[in-house]
Every structure is written in structure tokens, then in C-alpha cells.
Scaffold this motif. Structure first.
Motif, PDB file in Angstrom:
ATOM      1  N   GLU A   1       0.827  -1.200   0.000  1.00  0.00           N
ATOM      2  CA  GLU A   1       0.000   0.000   0.000  1.00  0.00           C
ATOM      3  C   GLU A   1       0.865   1.255   0.000  1.00  0.00           C
ATOM      4  O   GLU A   1       1.587   1.526   0.962  1.00  0.00           O
ATOM      5  N   LYS A   2       0.768   2.035  -1.056  1.00  0.00           N
ATOM      6  CA  LYS A   2       1.612   3.224  -1.162  1.00  0.00           C
ATOM      7  C   LYS A   2       1.231   4.299  -0.144  1.00  0.00           C
ATOM      8  O   LYS A   2       2.075   5.103   0.264  1.00  0.00           O
ATOM      9  N   ASP A   3      -0.029   4.328   0.260  1.00  0.00           N
ATOM     10  CA  ASP A   3      -0.436   5.318   1.261  1.00  0.00           C
ATOM     11  C   ASP A   3      -0.033   4.889   2.669  1.00  0.00           C
ATOM     12  O   ASP A   3      -0.011   5.706   3.586  1.00  0.00           O
ATOM     13  N   LYS A   4       0.262   3.641   2.811  1.00  0.00           N
ATOM     14  CA  LYS A   4       0.686   3.102   4.094  1.00  0.00           C
ATOM     15  C   LYS A   4       2.203   3.257   4.263  1.00  0.00           C
ATOM     16  O   LYS A   4       2.684   3.577   5.341  1.00  0.00           O
TER      17      LYS A   4
ATOM     18  N   LEU B   1       4.987   5.375   2.848  1.00  0.00           N
ATOM     19  CA  LEU B   1       5.349   6.544   2.050  1.00  0.00           C
ATOM     20  C   LEU B   1       6.850   6.585   1.827  1.00  0.00           C
ATOM     21  O   LEU B   1       7.625   6.498   2.774  1.00  0.00           O
TER      22      LEU B   1
ATOM     23  N   THR C   1       2.982   4.774   8.000  1.00  0.00           N
ATOM     24  CA  THR C   1       1.930   5.620   8.561  1.00  0.00           C
ATOM     25  C   THR C   1       0.906   4.792   9.313  1.00  0.00           C
ATOM     26  O   THR C   1       0.629   3.639   8.955  1.00  0.00           O
TER      27      THR C   1
END
Lengths: 113, 117
Positions: free
Chosen positions: B63-66, B68, B82
Motif C-alpha cells: 500500500e503506497k499510502d501506508k 510513504l 503511517t
């Protein structure tokens, strides 16, 4: 993408004996095959590598062979010593632009006295 | 030889907080850095490829939002986990490729052990 399989997962040898670890890869475009030794909690350490234009490479007690046709490569450690005990990983990559390594599953080598 | 330094080596955080891990190439420039994750007694799994000045390329399932990733200079890449959760606990290792090297050889950082309580 590339898939690298490694065998055996564990290997126990007596001091002084030889150890052999084998890997196969799936992507015929791969041209760089390093072997790493990793001790618990430490970074992987490069111990030897081979490129696709060479069939065999040796560095003292460590040697690696590559069979491009069969897409497999092997690590050979002779005259094993207790300090050789560690986890060994093979890897493969294509070095066209950046070295995106795909690792094998690892072999835990135990050298007993 | 080429040296890659990773910091912190160990970090413990509470669930829900964010953690930043730094990877620096000390004596060479690295156009590309790689971030790996390693679970106990398992292999290194590539998470993402970090390219200086551009967006990171993430592997399938990451997960790219997880996770960074920022690669603002030729000597520094950062990984920020994150809203960390216990399942994010792992050994994270970076590696760097010499700028324009294309030799295949990677230089690894010392690794960062993350424990999320």
C-alpha cells in the motif's frame, strides 16, 4: 516477474564437509546472480556473484556455478567452518537499468563441530 | 567501499503512530534505492523502488499510502510507515544502486527493526 526458488531450506553439515545450495530462476532475461550471507539481525552481506556470461566463479572456499539453459545456479562452500553458519540467500536480477533483486527463500546452514 | 547507513536501527512505537526510517548513501550517489521487508526467518521481500526526484514504484500488494517513500536527494531515501499497527512490525532494509551503475551490485543498510505495540 522474476521468481527464484531455493533449496534446501535448512542444511546441516559437519565441519570440514562441503555444502551446496541450489537456486532456480524463471526470467531468462536475468543476468546477475549474487549470493548473500545474513546473520541474525544483520544486513545481507554479498559473498560472491556471477554474471550470465560466465559459467563458474570461485573465491577461496566459495564457488558459484550457473547454467543459463536450465536457469539454475548453485553455491558451493568447501571445508566448512562454524563461522559459515548463517542464512544464505540467492538472488537474481536484470541489470538493464536498476538492480531490482528478487531473493530466494533462504537456506539456514548449520556447521557442526 | 560503498556504505549505506540506515537509521534508526530499532524503533518501538504505539499503534496508530507514524515512523520514519532513513537510508543514506554515505560515499556515493544513489539514483535508485530499494526498500525491503523481512519477517522473522523469511526472505527479503521487495516493497518499492525509490527513484530520486520521482515517485516510488511499489510492488504488487504494497500500500503506497501506508508506506510513504521519498527520495529527495541522491543520498537520502526515507520510508514512513503511517498509522502503524502490530502487523507492520518487521525488519526493514534499504539498499542502494550506484548512480548509473547498472552493475547489479547493491549496497545494503544495516536494517531497521520496527516493533509496533
Amino acid at each position: 516477474g522474476e521468481n527464484v526458488e531455493q533449496h534446501p531450506s535448512t542444511l546441516s553439515v559437519q565441519e570440514g564437509d562441503s555444502a551446496v545450495i541450489k537456486c532456480t530462476y524463471s526470467d531468462s532475461a536475468s543476468n546477475y546472480f549474487p549470493w548473500y550471507k545474513q546473520e541474525l539481525g544483520k544486513r545481507p552481506q554479498l559473498i560472491i556473484d556471477i554474471r550470465s556470461n560466465v559459467g563458474e566463479k570461485k573465491d577461496q572456499r566459495i564457488a558459484v556455478t550457473l547454467n543459463k539453459t536450465a536457469k539454475h545456479f548453485s553455491l558451493h562452500i568447501t571445508e566448512t567452518q562454524p563461522e559459515d553458519s548463517a542464512v544464505y540467500f540467492c538472488a537474481a536480477s536484470w541489470t538493464g537499468t536498476a538492480s531490482k533483486l528478487t531473493f530466494g527463500t533462504g537456506t539456514r546452514l548449520q556447521v557442526t563441530l | 567501499g560503498a556504505v549505506v547507513s540506515q537509521h534508526p536501527s530499532r524503533v518501538i512505537c504505539k499503534s496508530g503512530t507514524s515512523v520514519k526510517i532513513e537510508c543514506r548513501s554515505l560515499d556515493f550517489q544513489a539514483t535508485t534505492m530499494f526498500w525491503y521487508r523481512q519477517f522473522p526467518k523469511k526472505s527479503l521481500m521487495l516493497m518499492a523502488t525509490s527513484n530520486e526526484g520521482s515517485k516510488a514504484t511499489y510492488e504488487q500488494g504494497v500500500e503506497k499510502d501506508k508506506f510513504l517513500i521519498n527520495h529527495a536527494s541522491l543520498t537520502l531515501s526515507t520510508l514512513t510507515v503511517t498509522s502503524a499497527h502490530p502487523e507492520d512490525s518487521s525488519f526493514y532494509i534499504c539498499s542502494a544502486d550506484l548512480a548509473g551503475g547498472g552493475t547489479g551490485e547493491l549496497f545494503f543498510g544495516e536494517g531497521s527493526r520496527l516493533t509496533v505495540l
